[in-house]
Design a protein around this motif. Sequence first.
Motif, PDB file in Angstrom:
ATOM      1  N   ILE A   1       0.653  -1.057  -0.049  1.00 40.03           N
ATOM      2  CA  ILE A   1      -0.213  -0.314  -0.155  1.00 40.03           C
ATOM      3  C   ILE A   1       0.571   1.315   0.081  1.00 40.03           C
ATOM      4  N   ALA A   2       0.260   2.656  -0.575  1.00 40.26           N
ATOM      5  CA  ALA A   2       1.176   3.758   0.045  1.00 40.26           C
ATOM      6  C   ALA A   2       0.199   4.471   0.061  1.00 40.26           C
ATOM      7  N   THR A   3       0.350   5.395   1.177  1.00 42.72           N
ATOM      8  CA  THR A   3      -0.628   6.931   1.472  1.00 42.72           C
ATOM      9  C   THR A   3      -0.352   7.665   0.957  1.00 42.72           C
ATOM     10  N   ALA A   4      -1.523   9.233   0.954  1.00 39.59           N
ATOM     11  CA  ALA A   4      -1.238  10.630   0.574  1.00 39.59           C
ATOM     12  C   ALA A   4       0.608  10.822   1.539  1.00 39.59           C
ATOM     13  N   PRO A   5       1.076  11.763   0.373  1.00 38.37           N
ATOM     14  CA  PRO A   5       2.275  12.065   1.394  1.00 38.37           C
ATOM     15  C   PRO A   5       1.653  12.940   2.827  1.00 38.37           C
ATOM     16  N   ALA A   6       2.443  12.527   3.733  1.00 38.64           N
ATOM     17  CA  ALA A   6       2.664  13.314   5.338  1.00 38.64           C
ATOM     18  C   ALA A   6       3.825  13.522   5.781  1.00 38.64           C
ATOM     19  N   ARG A   7       4.363  14.602   4.947  1.00 35.23           N
ATOM     20  CA  ARG A   7       5.902  14.558   5.115  1.00 35.23           C
ATOM     21  C   ARG A   7       5.329  15.045   6.609  1.00 35.23           C
ATOM     22  N   ASP A   8       4.633  15.509   6.992  1.00 36.92           N
ATOM     23  CA  ASP A   8       4.700  17.126   8.334  1.00 36.92           C
ATOM     24  C   ASP A   8       4.227  15.632   9.198  1.00 36.92           C
ATOM     25  N   VAL A   9       3.308  14.463   9.471  1.00 35.08           N
ATOM     26  CA  VAL A   9       3.284  13.596  10.465  1.00 35.08           C
ATOM     27  C   VAL A   9       4.810  13.019  10.428  1.00 35.08           C
ATOM     28  N   LEU A  10       5.774  12.612   9.357  1.00 37.50           N
ATOM     29  CA  LEU A  10       7.194  11.736   9.840  1.00 37.50           C
ATOM     30  C   LEU A  10       8.095  12.401  10.311  1.00 37.50           C
ATOM     31  N   GLU A  11       7.705  14.043   9.748  1.00 36.74           N
ATOM     32  CA  GLU A  11       8.826  14.966  10.266  1.00 36.74           C
ATOM     33  C   GLU A  11       8.667  15.311  11.893  1.00 36.74           C
ATOM     34  N   GLN A  12       6.971  15.048  12.364  1.00 38.13           N
ATOM     35  CA  GLN A  12       7.141  15.195  13.182  1.00 38.13           C
ATOM     36  C   GLN A  12       7.557  14.066  14.823  1.00 38.13           C
ATOM     37  N   ILE A  13       7.092  12.858  14.047  1.00 34.64           N
ATOM     38  CA  ILE A  13       8.503  11.866  14.331  1.00 34.64           C
ATOM     39  C   ILE A  13       9.657  11.575  14.670  1.00 34.64           C
ATOM     40  N   GLY A  14      10.202  11.935  13.166  1.00 35.68           N
ATOM     41  CA  GLY A  14      11.617  11.698  13.298  1.00 35.68           C
ATOM     42  C   GLY A  14      12.068  10.663  11.851  1.00 35.68           C
ATOM     43  N   TRP A  15      10.623  10.836  11.594  1.00 37.02           N
ATOM     44  CA  TRP A  15      10.854   9.624  10.102  1.00 37.02           C
ATOM     45  C   TRP A  15      10.929  10.441   9.081  1.00 37.02           C
ATOM     46  N   THR A  16      12.450  10.679   9.053  1.00 39.90           N
ATOM     47  CA  THR A  16      13.617  11.975   7.813  1.00 39.90           C
ATOM     48  C   THR A  16      13.904  11.099   6.331  1.00 39.90           C
ATOM     49  N   ASP A  17      14.342  10.016   6.782  1.00 39.16           N
ATOM     50  CA  ASP A  17      15.677   9.527   5.948  1.00 39.16           C
ATOM     51  C   ASP A  17      15.463   8.501   4.983  1.00 39.16           C
ATOM     52  N   GLY A  18      15.799   7.948   4.336  1.00 40.43           N
ATOM     53  CA  GLY A  18      15.625   6.674   3.087  1.00 40.43           C
ATOM     54  C   GLY A  18      15.849   5.160   3.572  1.00 40.43           C
ATOM     55  N   ALA A  19      16.254   5.056   5.204  1.00 35.51           N
ATOM     56  CA  ALA A  19      16.001   3.885   5.290  1.00 35.51           C
ATOM     57  C   ALA A  19      15.316   3.141   4.472  1.00 35.51           C
ATOM     58  N   SER A  20      15.752   1.896   4.145  1.00 30.77           N
ATOM     59  CA  SER A  20      14.161   0.766   4.280  1.00 30.77           C
ATOM     60  C   SER A  20      14.621  -0.249   5.691  1.00 30.77           C
ATOM     61  N   ILE A  21      12.877  -0.939   5.937  1.00 27.56           N
ATOM     62  CA  ILE A  21      13.443  -1.041   7.747  1.00 27.56           C
ATOM     63  C   ILE A  21      12.299  -2.539   6.652  1.00 27.56           C
ATOM     64  N   CYS A  22      12.585  -3.857   8.128  1.00 31.99           N
ATOM     65  CA  CYS A  22      11.624  -5.207   7.477  1.00 31.99           C
ATOM     66  C   CYS A  22      12.208  -5.597   9.138  1.00 31.99           C
ATOM     67  N   ASP A  23      10.445  -5.931   9.306  1.00 32.08           N
ATOM     68  CA  ASP A  23      11.012  -6.759  10.925  1.00 32.08           C
ATOM     69  C   ASP A  23      11.223  -8.554  10.049  1.00 32.08           C
ATOM     70  N   ALA A  24      10.710  -9.216  11.380  1.00 31.27           N
ATOM     71  CA  ALA A  24      11.623 -10.922  11.128  1.00 31.27           C
ATOM     72  C   ALA A  24      10.216 -11.524  11.320  1.00 31.27           C
ATOM     73  N   GLN A  25       9.107 -11.093  11.229  1.00 35.21           N
ATOM     74  CA  GLN A  25       7.819 -11.774  11.178  1.00 35.21           C
ATOM     75  C   GLN A  25       7.950 -13.091   9.785  1.00 35.21           C
ATOM     76  N   GLN A  26       7.366 -14.458  10.140  1.00 38.60           N
ATOM     77  CA  GLN A  26       7.409 -15.186   9.225  1.00 38.60           C
ATOM     78  C   GLN A  26       6.916 -14.466   7.370  1.00 38.60           C
ATOM     79  N   HIS A  27       5.684 -13.928   7.602  1.00 34.41           N
ATOM     80  CA  HIS A  27       5.421 -13.309   6.624  1.00 34.41           C
ATOM     81  C   HIS A  27       5.515 -11.404   6.389  1.00 34.41           C
ATOM     82  N   VAL A  28       6.850 -11.491   6.074  1.00 35.10           N
ATOM     83  CA  VAL A  28       7.748  -9.960   6.632  1.00 35.10           C
ATOM     84  C   VAL A  28       6.793  -8.768   6.427  1.00 35.10           C
ATOM     85  N   LEU A  29       7.057  -7.497   7.416  1.00 32.97           N
ATOM     86  CA  LEU A  29       6.788  -6.645   7.123  1.00 32.97           C
ATOM     87  C   LEU A  29       8.286  -5.696   5.915  1.00 32.97           C
ATOM     88  N   TYR A  30       7.541  -4.689   5.033  1.00 32.57           N
ATOM     89  CA  TYR A  30       9.130  -4.508   4.569  1.00 32.57           C
ATOM     90  C   TYR A  30       8.389  -2.852   4.256  1.00 32.57           C
TER      91      TYR A  30
END
Length: 467
Positions: A269-298
């Motif tokens: 899925i992809a959201t509408a742009p939410a730059r203000d919200v993301l900057e408020q929580i401190g998510w500002t860079d281009g890192a990629s993220i996964c978790d370790a579920q068997q059906h993995v989140l990315y």
Amino acid sequence: MNTITMRPPVAAPKGDRSFWLQSIAADAVTPPLKGSADCDVAIVGGGYAGLWTALRIKEQAPETRVSVLEADFCGSGASGRNGGQVHSWFAEIDMLRALVGEDDALMLCRATADAIEELNGLQASGAIDMDLRLDGWLWTASSTAQEGAWAAARDLSRTLAEDRLHPLQRADILRRTGSDVSYVGIIEERAGTVQPAKLALGLRRLALERGIIIHEQSPVLEIVPGSTPQLRTACGVLSAGKVVLAANAWLSAIAELHAYLYVVSSQVIATAPARDVLEQIGWTDGASICDAQQHVLYYQRTPEGTVVFGRGTGGIAYADRIDARFNRSGDGGADNIREMHRVYPELKHVPVLYDWSGPIDCTAQHLPVFGHLKDHANIFYAMGFNGTGIAQTPVAGRIMASLVLGRDDAWSRCGLVGIEKRTRLPPEPLRYLGARVVRHAIRRKNDLEIINRKPGPVTRFLAGLAP
């Protein structure tokens, strides 16, 4: 000499295409194949694997006449639908060693790290604008059951003097992602994210500039093997000295390959742009993220502040017959939205504007395989990327180029070549019925473990049957 019948493609309507493809209005720019033509090497599939193979062949043997036949348009399949995550094979080095041995595992991992630098060079030179951001790849745990999923890969990398996977604690993860749901993990620093559709179309442009012929909207209906195989489309016939099959999940139509290949779906899925919200929580860079579920989140955030959130859902089809449900699930991405709101409750009021899915070709070892068809030494295949391909397909292109050009080198001899060492999968209907039972068990296991509850022994046993 049996004709190879290919499965008719199921192209996604424009409204079902990925956010990546829609955001840049991606579409075909080359004409379909009409009439008769010939070439030295014909490549079926205009995604990453096919285009990198074409480019590597031209690099090594510029005089080779290469043609690509793409069913829809370049990048319209998995290459333009994925999560845009770029990381090396060091996260799978333990799996690689088990399959190909230590020396080849290290060679392949280093080659994917080199491929990341090659992508960086293509962007820096202006050859491809792919929005590459090397801000790291995080592999994290958000429940006790996920802790240490990376330990074998991290420890083996260190043993082989390749200390690329570094530990992260809660404060590090919060600082990099803006979420405290995951609390321990590792990071590969020289990794990150791209806009995958821009990369695919950039590779298309490079291929055309280097004299590679591309025919989009030219699905191959059948292949007539022989000393000069013929590839038949609706409006034309292409004769070639050699053929490369790089058509992702669609290779499951070939019985010889189907025995080792299974097809699952991944939803994004992809959201509408939410730059203000993301900057408020401190998510500002281009890192990629996964978790370790068997059906993995990315997941990742784009430079514009759109959140792209994916999950391997494990959706399956009988006999791997891919239909329109693989392009879009029909539930609006409900599973992903639920998980996104768990990880980022701050996004609950941000609308989700896109949801899409797509088929992924997997092998039991979760690693690609390369070779030629048993009775046709001039028909080659590359398959089984399992959703991990942005840094891996440039390496696949090297392997395929060596095989096609008849080179005896480290690429043609590497342990990913040859299907015989791979695990054969059960026949139908056992494959489909078993996969449904296992998928249900994995989903139940994931849902319990994410709230730190332990699944029962039957659920654990059935989930453990997954390849």
